[in-house]
Design a protein around this motif. Structure first.
Motif, mmCIF file in Angstrom:
data_model
loop_
_atom_site.group_PDB
_atom_site.id
_atom_site.type_symbol
_atom_site.label_atom_id
_atom_site.label_comp_id
_atom_site.label_asym_id
_atom_site.label_seq_id
_atom_site.Cartn_x
_atom_site.Cartn_y
_atom_site.Cartn_z
ATOM 1 N N ASN A 18 -28.427 20.759 -6.350
ATOM 2 C CA ASN A 18 -28.792 20.535 -7.850
ATOM 3 C C ASN A 18 -29.397 21.366 -8.704
ATOM 4 O O ASN A 18 -29.497 21.810 -9.868
ATOM 5 C CB ASN A 18 -29.936 19.844 -7.581
ATOM 6 C CG ASN A 18 -29.430 18.408 -7.290
ATOM 7 O OD1 ASN A 18 -28.373 17.966 -7.337
ATOM 8 N ND2 ASN A 18 -30.531 17.867 -6.445
ATOM 9 N N ALA A 74 -11.251 13.854 -7.578
ATOM 10 C CA ALA A 74 -11.133 13.069 -8.649
ATOM 11 C C ALA A 74 -9.709 12.996 -9.572
ATOM 12 O O ALA A 74 -8.672 13.742 -8.957
ATOM 13 C CB ALA A 74 -11.596 13.755 -9.485
ATOM 14 N N LYS A 76 -22.484 20.178 -2.723
ATOM 15 C CA LYS A 76 -23.175 19.653 -1.000
ATOM 16 C C LYS A 76 -22.670 19.149 -0.180
ATOM 17 O O LYS A 76 -22.589 19.488 1.205
ATOM 18 C CB LYS A 76 -23.901 18.046 -2.071
ATOM 19 C CG LYS A 76 -24.757 18.314 -3.244
ATOM 20 C CD LYS A 76 -25.336 17.252 -3.627
ATOM 21 C CE LYS A 76 -26.146 17.230 -4.967
ATOM 22 N NZ LYS A 76 -27.029 16.509 -5.602
ATOM 23 N N LEU A 119 -11.848 19.843 -10.031
ATOM 24 C CA LEU A 119 -12.025 18.099 -10.039
ATOM 25 C C LEU A 119 -10.753 17.310 -8.909
ATOM 26 O O LEU A 119 -11.325 16.815 -8.072
ATOM 27 C CB LEU A 119 -11.264 17.262 -11.627
ATOM 28 C CG LEU A 119 -12.293 17.343 -12.394
ATOM 29 C CD1 LEU A 119 -12.504 17.282 -14.150
ATOM 30 C CD2 LEU A 119 -13.482 16.097 -12.179
ATOM 31 N N ASP A 177 -17.610 21.529 -18.132
ATOM 32 C CA ASP A 177 -18.511 20.414 -17.953
ATOM 33 C C ASP A 177 -18.019 19.473 -17.567
ATOM 34 O O ASP A 177 -19.327 18.721 -17.358
ATOM 35 C CB ASP A 177 -19.386 20.435 -19.273
ATOM 36 C CG ASP A 177 -17.833 19.571 -20.508
ATOM 37 O OD1 ASP A 177 -17.058 19.700 -20.573
ATOM 38 O OD2 ASP A 177 -18.547 19.480 -22.012
ATOM 39 N N SER A 192 -16.510 19.034 -15.459
ATOM 40 C CA SER A 192 -15.546 18.888 -14.015
ATOM 41 C C SER A 192 -17.539 19.219 -12.917
ATOM 42 O O SER A 192 -17.603 19.302 -12.023
ATOM 43 C CB SER A 192 -15.307 20.095 -13.147
ATOM 44 O OG SER A 192 -16.167 21.609 -14.222
ATOM 45 N N LEU A 193 -18.764 19.072 -14.123
ATOM 46 C CA LEU A 193 -19.803 19.153 -12.933
ATOM 47 C C LEU A 193 -20.287 18.661 -11.978
ATOM 48 O O LEU A 193 -20.838 18.872 -10.930
ATOM 49 C CB LEU A 193 -20.705 19.015 -14.566
ATOM 50 C CG LEU A 193 -21.994 20.003 -14.282
ATOM 51 C CD1 LEU A 193 -22.450 20.910 -13.251
ATOM 52 C CD2 LEU A 193 -23.175 19.226 -15.437
ATOM 53 N N GLU A 194 -19.797 16.716 -11.992
ATOM 54 C CA GLU A 194 -20.246 15.691 -11.214
ATOM 55 C C GLU A 194 -19.437 16.769 -10.252
ATOM 56 O O GLU A 194 -19.651 16.706 -8.401
ATOM 57 C CB GLU A 194 -20.408 14.455 -11.652
ATOM 58 C CG GLU A 194 -21.377 14.306 -12.517
ATOM 59 C CD GLU A 194 -20.775 12.834 -12.936
ATOM 60 O OE1 GLU A 194 -20.415 12.387 -11.880
ATOM 61 O OE2 GLU A 194 -21.654 12.110 -13.357
ATOM 62 N N ALA A 195 -18.148 17.287 -10.489
ATOM 63 C CA ALA A 195 -17.539 17.500 -8.678
ATOM 64 C C ALA A 195 -17.320 18.569 -8.491
ATOM 65 O O ALA A 195 -18.117 18.265 -7.176
ATOM 66 C CB ALA A 195 -15.949 17.173 -9.839
ATOM 67 N N THR A 204 -28.098 24.924 -11.308
ATOM 68 C CA THR A 204 -26.745 24.614 -12.730
ATOM 69 C C THR A 204 -27.112 25.521 -13.445
ATOM 70 O O THR A 204 -28.086 26.139 -14.010
ATOM 71 C CB THR A 204 -26.288 23.612 -13.120
ATOM 72 O OG1 THR A 204 -26.490 22.235 -12.170
ATOM 73 C CG2 THR A 204 -25.514 23.592 -13.743
ATOM 74 N N TRP A 248 -20.544 20.031 -8.106
ATOM 75 C CA TRP A 248 -21.768 19.533 -7.141
ATOM 76 C C TRP A 248 -21.558 18.814 -6.078
ATOM 77 O O TRP A 248 -22.276 18.967 -5.636
ATOM 78 C CB TRP A 248 -22.542 18.296 -7.712
ATOM 79 C CG TRP A 248 -23.638 18.691 -9.103
ATOM 80 C CD1 TRP A 248 -23.870 20.069 -9.356
ATOM 81 C CD2 TRP A 248 -23.992 18.273 -10.246
ATOM 82 N NE1 TRP A 248 -25.181 20.105 -10.432
ATOM 83 C CE2 TRP A 248 -25.019 19.117 -11.427
ATOM 84 C CE3 TRP A 248 -24.256 16.867 -11.072
ATOM 85 C CZ2 TRP A 248 -25.546 18.558 -12.070
ATOM 86 C CZ3 TRP A 248 -24.816 16.594 -12.314
ATOM 87 C CH2 TRP A 248 -25.700 17.359 -12.249
ATOM 88 N N ALA A 249 -20.861 17.635 -6.041
ATOM 89 C CA ALA A 249 -20.794 16.666 -4.724
ATOM 90 C C ALA A 249 -19.787 17.909 -3.109
ATOM 91 O O ALA A 249 -20.428 17.658 -2.714
ATOM 92 C CB ALA A 249 -19.355 16.392 -5.111
#
Length: 265
Positions: A176, A132, A157, A127, A146, A148-151, A178, A153-154
């Motif tokens: 995308n 974040a 990418k 994060l 869980d 930190s999943l979006e972090a 996982t 992904w970011a």
């Protein structure tokens, strides 16, 4: 997606890859023993005068920022440049990301040198690395994996890499794609260096597995399964450390595949 866990561990032990670690004082001995037990060959070399040459003969580079100093950072940068030029896998462990400005600045500098193949850390570190707002307690995580999943992904990418987040359930992402690995025991969080060991084991698999996503998943499963097996006979941190090393050495490829708990999303 099918993971070839049995084949991956067999290949690791048959090839005995040299894993070049620039890691921290706290875990150096244990990390080296863990790599040996798993079937790899460790080398701990951080001097800027030799890292390029060492990278050239290694199968993978592991960079762990646990104990930082200016000379070590210079060695990390030189090693990352060499590994990127040679196409060697680079595994980065952002230990304590978010705890101090020096750590954050160092990570920014390292990531500017070259994109890692795998970033592996706990939820708070991932994060923080992604920018974040998160409270980091030293090098310990204050956030569930869980969250930190979006972090992850970011980061995946942005740097075109695999991101592996340790926790009660390990989360490994690439773009995308996982994977969730639910092996492991809570006692692992009470033993210093388990996360750093997981990063080193990821380096060992990355040296042999062409797909870094599969390498990261294989490493997470190996750590979690061995933790479960060690806990059967060792319920306290000191004895657990030894039992865990024994399990890294004794587990068979077939047993690893049999006990894996992986979910793909």
């Amino acid at each position: 997606m099918d993971f070839h866990l049995e084949q991956n561990l067999s290949n690791l032990r048959n090839t005995v890859p040299l894993v070049h670690n620039i890691t921290n004082f706290v875990v150096m001995n244990y990390t080296a023993n863990a790599l040996l037990a798993a079937g790899a060959s460790p080398v701990m070399a951080h001097a800027v005068e030799e890292v390029e040459e060492m990278v050239s003969i290694a199968g993978a580079l592991v960079v762990n920022i646990g104990t930082l100093s200016a000379p070590w950072v210079a060695g990390m940068k030189a090693a990352i440049v060499a590994a990127a030029q040679l196409g060697k896998p680079i595994v980065l462990d952002p230990v304590g990301a978010g705890a101090t400005s020096y750590r954050n600045e160092t990570l920014t500098e390292l990531l500017d040198v070259a994109s890692p193949t795998i970033i592996r850390g706990n939820a708070s570190e991932i994060l923080a690395l992604a920018g974040a707002s998160v409270q980091t307690k030293g090098v310990d995580s204050t956030a569930a994996s869980d969250l930190s999943l979006e972090a992850a992904w970011a980061l995946s990418k942005k740097f075109d890499c695999v991101v592996s987040v340790s926790g009660a359930i390990d989360v490994i992402v690439r773009g995308n794609q996982t994977a969730f690995v639910s092996n492991g025991v809570a006692l692992m969080t009470k033993v210093t260096g388990m996360g750093c060991t997981a990063t080193a084991i990821a380096g060992a698999f990355a040296a042999n597995v062409a797909d870094p996503f599969e390498a990261a998943v294989s490493a997470a499963v190996m750590m979690g399964v061995c933790g479960e097996l060690a806990y059967r006979n060792a319920k306290s941190p000191g004895s657990f450390q030894i039992a865990f090393l024994d399990c890294l050495s004794e587990i068979t490829p077939a047993h690893l595949a049999e006990l894996a708990k992986i979910r793909i999303s």
